[in-house]
Design a protein around this motif. Structure first.
Motif, PDB file in Angstrom:
ATOM      1  N   ALA A  84       7.153  33.011  27.181  1.00 51.71           N
ATOM      2  CA  ALA A  84       5.998  33.102  28.119  1.00 51.71           C
ATOM      3  C   ALA A  84       5.370  31.599  28.298  1.00 51.71           C
ATOM      4  O   ALA A  84       4.856  31.208  27.646  1.00 51.71           O
ATOM      5  N   MET A  85       5.664  31.366  29.579  1.00 50.15           N
ATOM      6  CA  MET A  85       4.952  30.176  30.383  1.00 50.15           C
ATOM      7  C   MET A  85       3.959  30.328  30.975  1.00 50.15           C
ATOM      8  O   MET A  85       3.899  31.411  31.880  1.00 50.15           O
ATOM      9  N   LEU A  86       2.948  29.171  31.285  1.00 45.83           N
ATOM     10  CA  LEU A  86       2.018  29.288  32.096  1.00 45.83           C
ATOM     11  C   LEU A  86       2.492  28.899  33.537  1.00 45.83           C
ATOM     12  O   LEU A  86       1.811  29.172  34.531  1.00 45.83           O
ATOM     13  N   GLU A  87       3.540  27.905  33.865  1.00 48.01           N
ATOM     14  CA  GLU A  87       3.958  27.548  34.765  1.00 48.01           C
ATOM     15  C   GLU A  87       5.507  28.043  35.088  1.00 48.01           C
ATOM     16  O   GLU A  87       6.113  28.541  34.087  1.00 48.01           O
ATOM     17  N   GLY A  97       6.166  29.768  24.177  1.00 46.22           N
ATOM     18  CA  GLY A  97       5.630  29.245  25.323  1.00 46.22           C
ATOM     19  C   GLY A  97       4.384  29.088  25.320  1.00 46.22           C
ATOM     20  O   GLY A  97       3.472  29.809  24.523  1.00 46.22           O
ATOM     21  N   ASP A  98       3.797  28.249  26.359  1.00 44.00           N
ATOM     22  CA  ASP A  98       2.235  27.850  26.224  1.00 44.00           C
ATOM     23  C   ASP A  98       1.541  28.947  26.350  1.00 44.00           C
ATOM     24  O   ASP A  98       0.291  29.123  26.187  1.00 44.00           O
ATOM     25  N   ARG A  99       1.901  30.110  27.480  1.00 44.35           N
ATOM     26  CA  ARG A  99       1.104  31.152  27.532  1.00 44.35           C
ATOM     27  C   ARG A  99       1.085  32.143  26.236  1.00 44.35           C
ATOM     28  O   ARG A  99      -0.003  32.745  25.952  1.00 44.35           O
ATOM     29  N   ALA A 100       2.181  32.201  25.757  1.00 42.89           N
ATOM     30  CA  ALA A 100       2.127  33.154  24.381  1.00 42.89           C
ATOM     31  C   ALA A 100       0.985  32.244  23.493  1.00 42.89           C
ATOM     32  O   ALA A 100       0.372  33.155  22.700  1.00 42.89           O
ATOM     33  N   VAL A 101       1.296  30.796  23.235  1.00 47.35           N
ATOM     34  CA  VAL A 101       0.358  30.157  22.431  1.00 47.35           C
ATOM     35  C   VAL A 101      -1.087  30.725  22.874  1.00 47.35           C
ATOM     36  O   VAL A 101      -2.093  30.824  21.902  1.00 47.35           O
ATOM     37  N   ARG A 102      -1.512  30.490  24.073  1.00 50.68           N
ATOM     38  CA  ARG A 102      -2.906  30.678  24.638  1.00 50.68           C
ATOM     39  C   ARG A 102      -3.313  32.313  24.038  1.00 50.68           C
ATOM     40  O   ARG A 102      -4.397  32.402  23.618  1.00 50.68           O
ATOM     41  N   GLY A 123       2.924  30.120  15.336  1.00 57.59           N
ATOM     42  CA  GLY A 123       4.231  29.495  15.026  1.00 57.59           C
ATOM     43  C   GLY A 123       4.894  28.903  16.122  1.00 57.59           C
ATOM     44  O   GLY A 123       4.980  29.574  17.288  1.00 57.59           O
ATOM     45  N   HIS A 124       5.778  27.764  16.000  1.00 64.38           N
ATOM     46  CA  HIS A 124       6.510  27.056  16.981  1.00 64.38           C
ATOM     47  C   HIS A 124       5.832  26.279  17.782  1.00 64.38           C
ATOM     48  O   HIS A 124       5.972  25.250  17.980  1.00 64.38           O
ATOM     49  N   ASN A 125       4.998  26.685  18.920  1.00 63.34           N
ATOM     50  CA  ASN A 125       4.158  25.838  19.622  1.00 63.34           C
ATOM     51  C   ASN A 125       5.172  24.788  20.343  1.00 63.34           C
ATOM     52  O   ASN A 125       4.792  23.802  20.467  1.00 63.34           O
ATOM     53  N   SER A 126       5.923  25.262  21.007  1.00 62.93           N
ATOM     54  CA  SER A 126       7.202  24.363  21.741  1.00 62.93           C
ATOM     55  C   SER A 126       6.175  23.698  22.758  1.00 62.93           C
ATOM     56  O   SER A 126       6.493  22.309  23.208  1.00 62.93           O
TER      57      SER A 126
END
Length: 567
Positions: free
Chosen positions: A326-329, A371-376, A399-402
């Motif tokens: 899940a990404m923000l862009e 993905g950055d959205r999942a991290v958020r 976890g992961h925080n790619s």
């Protein structure tokens, strides 16, 4: 009889109270009249280079698994007795036991029994390997294994017809290099009842050709439609697989770890190993949130060195060809409407309530968030739990925080969350090209932003994700955290701005990880009073060229002073 006044009675009561305090209580706190006897060590190391928070020392003493003295060789003389074994290290380096905060040891061991596809195999090689596995299998027996990589197929992605040519009667189910996609043949689809009309399950995708036909590639939870039909391994096989993995980890110097996707079969295997005296490492098991039906009695499986006190929550997939992280862009390229930014496997409002419930139960949460959205969303859920329950002291772990936005790293620091990074991906792997193709060069500049997290003061820990990656060898990761290149140096530098120092890398594998496991009072550093979890290695990683650290070999591993591995 003359009555005593209330004032005098009150004063007498006070005197009795004071007398009670000064006699039994304070006596316990008074220093002993005689000097305490110096403990006699079971084991003494001397003539070494021992890494401590205060600098290097040459010797230490261990009694009953605890470090009772740290200093110079001469300082150990009072601790020597007839029972003491003295080990001359010959100048060798001694480090605290290493931690891996994200591994799948049962799966790694079971892989040894499966149809193994080496990373980077071509389609022709994969089909040859599959044909060999089919030839040695019984008619109708399932063929399972990993790890194919979609990028090696070029412009023709993997499909069921390819596998049908070598396995027309045996069902085949392979997992890709990321662990988030599966590739199956027609027989497997038939057994699972998956047709062209089968709808996508929630949180999963059945890939289809332009004519709507199921191709045989299944993403995320869609793979579960196949997995439920594969016969599970026996308890004996799970036991053997876990034991094999634990021994491998000891040989790499890993004395503590998080099992990042624990099912009941795995918990049974850990308990059995512990009961037989074969579980040496400190293990925290992260129960799959989809298996919460057996969370309530988790302590039934708990043992001295096994604590199933963590919950694993999968929030997204991976930023590869399937575009499931899940990404923000938007991703680069187009896989169709609805997949421009990947997918969340849980809606935010559901996630928040789930995390608050687990937090209230006293369970540490480990998120899969690539993905950055999942991290958020993970961090928002932790913040919600803090607000609802108050601060629990649990270091919930993303976890992961790619890919992570800088603003979210600051949030992690504010709410007391830890970030777990996967540095082993620098091991030569075709998945890197796959990720670059999916997200583009610009976002790769901050891929796996370890330095940003450390600079912000966020508790940051490493996790190999073995056996998604080929090895859990920590020396590969320690080197590549510093170089951001393949082991040995050379080639592309992946996100040069995220390089960290060697001491920071070592700290991630030792003290920081012990903190994340709530064990820093026992492990994570070599200090007086801590458990003697130690590794002796064959080269001084602080003196050799950094590009040779990956060649480090563990000579001995100790847990609570017990020699558990010797090369």
């Amino acid at each position: 009889m003359k009555k005593t006044s209330p004032v005098l009675r009150f004063a007498a009561a006070i005197l009795l109270m004071v007398s009670g305090l000064t006699t039994p209580l304070w006596a316990q706190l008074a220093p002993p009249r005689e000097k305490l006897e110096t403990p006699k060590a079971d084991l003494i190391f001397k003539n070494g280079k021992i890494y401590t928070p205060s600098g290097f020392v040459s010797a230490l003493s261990i009694d009953r698994g605890v470090i009772v003295a740290v200093g110079g060789d001469a300082d150990m003389k009072p601790y020597i007795a007839a029972k003491t074994r003295v080990v001359d290290l010959g100048g060798k380096l001694v480090l605290p036991g290493l931690h891996d905060m994200h591994i799948h040891p049962v799966g790694a061991g079971l892989y040894e029994y499966s149809c193994k596809i080496p990373h980077g195999s071509s389609p022709e090689q994969i089909l040859d390997i599959t044909a060999g596995c089919v030839a040695s299998a019984k008619p109708g027996e399932w063929i399972t294994g990993r790890a194919y990589d979609a990028s090696s197929f070029g412009d023709t992605p993997p499909n069921k017809e390819m596998l049908d040519t070598v396995a027309p009667e045996n069902p085949v189910a392979f997992t890709d290099i990321s662990g988030h996609s599966s590739w199956v043949n027609s027989k497997a689809l038939e057994i699972a009842g998956i047709t062209d009309a089968t709808p996508n399950p929630e949180g999963g995708i059945i890939e289809r050709a332009k004519n709507g036909e199921a191709t045989g590639v299944l993403r995320e939870r869609a793979a579960g439609l196949i997995r439920m039909h594969v016969p599970p391994p026996s308890a004996e096989k799970n036991y053997a697989a876990l034991k094999w993995s634990l021994d491998k980890l000891l040989a790499w110097g890993i004395t503590a770890f998080d099992d990042a996707a624990l099912g009941e079969a795995g918990a049974i295997a850990y308990a059995a190993l512990a009961d037989n005296g074969e579980l040496k490492q400190h293990v925290r098991g992260c129960i799959m949130s989809t298996r919460m039906d057996w969370v309530a009695p988790w302590n039934y499986y708990a043992r001295e060195r096994f604590s199933p006190s963590c919950v694993k929550v999968f929030l997204d997939g991976v930023p590869t060809d399937g575009h499931t992280a899940a990404m923000l862009e938007n991703y680069e390229g187009d896989l169709g409407a609805g997949r421009e930014k990947g997918m969340l496997l849980l809606q935010p409002e559901v996630l928040r309530e789930q995390v608050a419930r687990f937090d209230a139960m006293g369970l540490t949460i480990k998120f899969h968030a690539a993905g950055d959205r999942a991290v958020r969303e993970s961090l928002r859920a932790i913040k919600y739990a803090r607000e609802k329950n108050g601060y629990s002291g649990l270091m919930h772990n993303v976890g992961h925080n790619s890919f992570v936005k800088l603003s979210d790293i600051e949030v992690a620091r504010e709410i007391g969350a830890s970030l777990e990074f996967s540095p082993y991906i620098w091991f030569p792997s075709p998945i890197i090209d796959n990720i670059k193709k999916a997200v583009g060069d610009e976002r790769m500049k901050r891929w796996i932003p370890v330095k940003d997290a450390l600079d912000a003061g966020v508790l940051s820990v490493p996790g190999s994700d073995w056996n998604v990656v080929p090895s859990a060898n920590p020396w590969l990761a320690i080197e590549t955290l510093v170089t951001r290149q393949i082991p040995g140096g050379g080639g592309e530098v992946l996100g040069a701005q995220e390089r960290i120092s060697l001491s920071q890398a070592v700290n991630m594998f030792t003290y920081a990880s012990a903190r994340q496991m709530n064990m820093s009072n026992d492990t994570g550093s070599i200090e007086l009073g801590k458990m003697a979890d130690l590794v002796v290695v064959d080269q001084d990683i602080f003196e050799v060229p950094v590009t040779t650290i990956h060649k480090t070999r563990v000579l001995e591993t100790y847990i609570a002073g017990e020699l558990v591995f010797k090369r």
